[in-house]
Write an enzyme that holds these catalytic residues in place. Sequence first.
Site, short mmCIF file in Angstrom:
data_model
loop_
_atom_site.label_atom_id
_atom_site.label_comp_id
_atom_site.label_asym_id
_atom_site.label_seq_id
_atom_site.Cartn_x
_atom_site.Cartn_y
_atom_site.Cartn_z
N CYS A 302 0.80 -1.23 0.00
CA CYS A 302 0.00 0.00 0.00
C CYS A 302 0.84 1.28 0.00
CB CYS A 302 -0.99 0.01 1.16
SG CYS A 302 -0.30 -0.55 2.74
N ASP A 426 -7.54 5.29 -1.54
CA ASP A 426 -7.15 4.05 -0.87
C ASP A 426 -6.38 3.12 -1.82
OD1 ASP A 426 -6.94 1.78 0.70
OD2 ASP A 426 -8.97 2.00 1.51
N HIS A 428 -5.51 0.12 -1.29
CA HIS A 428 -5.81 -1.29 -1.04
C HIS A 428 -6.82 -1.87 -2.02
CE1 HIS A 428 -4.50 0.45 2.84
NE2 HIS A 428 -3.83 -0.68 2.94
#
Lengths: 469, 423
Positions: A302, A426, A428
């Site tokens: 990440c 994000d 992820h």
Amino acid sequence: MVVVDSDSEIILRVKGPLELKCQLDTSDAQLMQKVISRTFESLRSQVKSESCVLAVCDSPVFIWPNRGALATPEEITPNAPCEDLQQWIQTDDQDSAGKRSAKKKSKRSSSASVINLGLMMEVTQPGPLSAPILSKTVQKSHFLTTTLPMDCVVCTSCGDAIKDACERLLEALTHQLCDMEKVTLQHMRGPTVLVPEVLHFLLPEPKGLVTVVYPAGVSDSQLEAQRKELHQQFELPDDRPYFRRANAYHFPNEPYKDGYLRNPHVVLTHPTLDNGKVYLVQGIYSYHHYMQDRMDDNGWGCAYRSLQTICSWFQQQGYVERSVPTHKEIQQALVDVGDKQTSFVGSCQWIGSIEVQAVLNQLLGITSKIMFVSQGSELASKGRELANHFLTEGTPIMIGGGVLAHTILGVTWSETTGQIRYLILDPHYTGAEDLQLITDKGWCGWKGPDFWDQTAYYNLCLPQKPKVI
Amino acid sequence: MGRGYIVEDTVERYLSKLCEQAGPVTGLLIGQSSAQRDFVVMAIRTPQSEESTAGNSVDKELVSEHARQVSRMLPGGLSVLGVFIITDTDVKDTLTTLRQLVFAVENLISSERLWNPADDEVTDSVMLHVNTKTRKTVCRTFDVKDPKSTAKPADWKYQSGVCSSWATVSCCLNVNLLVPLPHDKTSAENMAECLKEGLKVWAHQIESGVCLIDGKKLPEDSELIAGQRRNVRQMFTAQLLITSKDQRLPDVVQLCGGSVSVRGAIHSRAFLHSNKPKAKLAEKLLKRDVVSTVASRVQMLLEEENQSGDKQQTEQLCLPRRVFCPVKVNGPVCVCDYQFSDEGLAEVIDRLKEMLDIDAAEEDLDTRQEMTAEVTESSDTAEPAVELAEASEPKKNNYIGVAMATAVALLATAASMLYLSDA
């Protein structure tokens, strides 16, 4: 991004190759210049001649700009408004099977619409004319063959007449040929001739779109003098780039060749807080996340992805020319600065904000500030600092804490109530580049202070913009 | 399921007359193929050469060469569809020879073409055998794309007015080519090679260009002749729009030994059968004619050049102009010939007779479509040439006044024809 009154402005863009061919004697530089200038002059006459035709892309519409904007189909008259042209353009998501009518309504996007035109030449004309002559010249010399990538843009409003828009396009084409001639002659060195290339740049209002001709193959670093001139000409500040190749305007209907999404946050509705103001990243970044580039970094990559997003920002604003680094390149950089052992390269090890700072410095020459909070709950009080960052630097922020890393693209903050929301990108996400899905499911979205782990500590990497053009 | 050939009555009469001659006669069949059926418009006997072998062997080289020359004299839409033979020998004994002949003819013609046939095109060639003793005709086709193909039976039916309502598409097109000559070799072959390469690039530009018919871009599959106008002869004017080739060569400047240019205008014409022809067929046939007429003329000029043996350093040569001659059938169909600037119309008439077996008089010839090129003294050899230069360059053209008047007259005629067809 483009902020334009969506119902009134149309961008007309004409592109097309023009062949530049001539026989040259490169031993005599002055004569060479004369011959090249004469060839450009012929091209200018060609463009101004009655044989010049503008073809509206994806439509049966053809316009002769030097014949009073005569057009086919005959329903299109010279004094008709430009927006009439849009009705004839076929877009992909229309059902063309079985429909006989050529007229189709096109979908309006929320930004200024672009009408693309192709530059063509009519080779037929009423006869009779004389049969051809074959001329042979035998002389040892040089021959110049290249293609000029004509690319002109004219901003007009929906209601402007097609005839007037065509006149302006013609002016732009002729002017561009002059610019190209200048650039070609300027960069001529003996038998080497550089080909011009055309880029458009979107300057702050009211200047709008500006077209610049650069010599192809000459790097940005060698063109600083030209950029200085342009900054002066357009009265732009000299501490940030506007005219590097990476700053080139990306037209709304052109897909990005690399396939990454750009600025997914622009489709979101920003939160409204009492006396709240929105502070956002300035400029363009690409969304980097898990599983992209056939790299399975699910569970550990990440921070790498957040770093890639930041690098994409510096590249697209023109601060750096190097492409977004891969995981391996990031790891190698850390080894090169002595932060990690050589075994680190190729591993699945996590990195944090300090490593992000180090890599930005090592690979991009970018310095970053580190902000530390001892517990997540403190982030709620960092409104002023974050707002200031987006105001002065406008770069994406990487935040790492506990076992997660994210990218902060902006904050909505109220100075009076202290309320705060964070615009989070994000890394992820493991799916495809689906803007609808990414925004619907909050992979790019506004979060409250409870988004952070209230007891974990966080490090934030705030990249600083270099003051260069 | 064999092919069906619809043949003009005049062809039957022509072949019958040939039956009365002594000895075998071979020749060519001219017309147009379409998906459903084929149309034969003319039959032309191959002229006897002086050393022709008396007797029955078929001279394949002679017939192929005849076909090659005849192909140059056919405007768009017309081509050599096959061969015929009139002999007293039985068809079974001549089948192999005829098969070889059909392939030889097709191979020679296709080697000269600058364009490739599309995948959906008919590749059958026809062979017609007329037995002078029994007057029986046998018609067979061979698929020339398949070297192993066998003879397939085909229908041969005579009819009157086969091409009486065929459509014509035409245009007058500016050519402006400029190619460099190689630095280290300056022989005539190299110039021919360079020109051929340059013509290929230009042919590709034409092929990818936009074709407007009577001022409109028609959808590809739309019918050219809409509605009830089927039985009225139609004439269409085409416009071609092209873009330059976007070539980014690594070496922008190359050494050269000079350059050769071809500049001027040509008249192009194509005929379309009247069985619901589509707009894309008109476009395809016209574009092929454009490419062929320029390539043929350049080829002819180079052939003349080689024979004259005069290798000046810098020179200007006039390409021949195109002259049309109607075929003696009911309809718009014409053949053409190329008249060099040092020839008179008498030579054209001679060639029409020798190559196409057409008896034409001077008044039958249409010489108004192109004007003879004239070489002027003031040509500036150092002047840079540009592809697609503006057409109204006056330096080559002494007939501007006439041209303008004629252009206006032609436009008026075209306009009045449009009005008539819209009525």
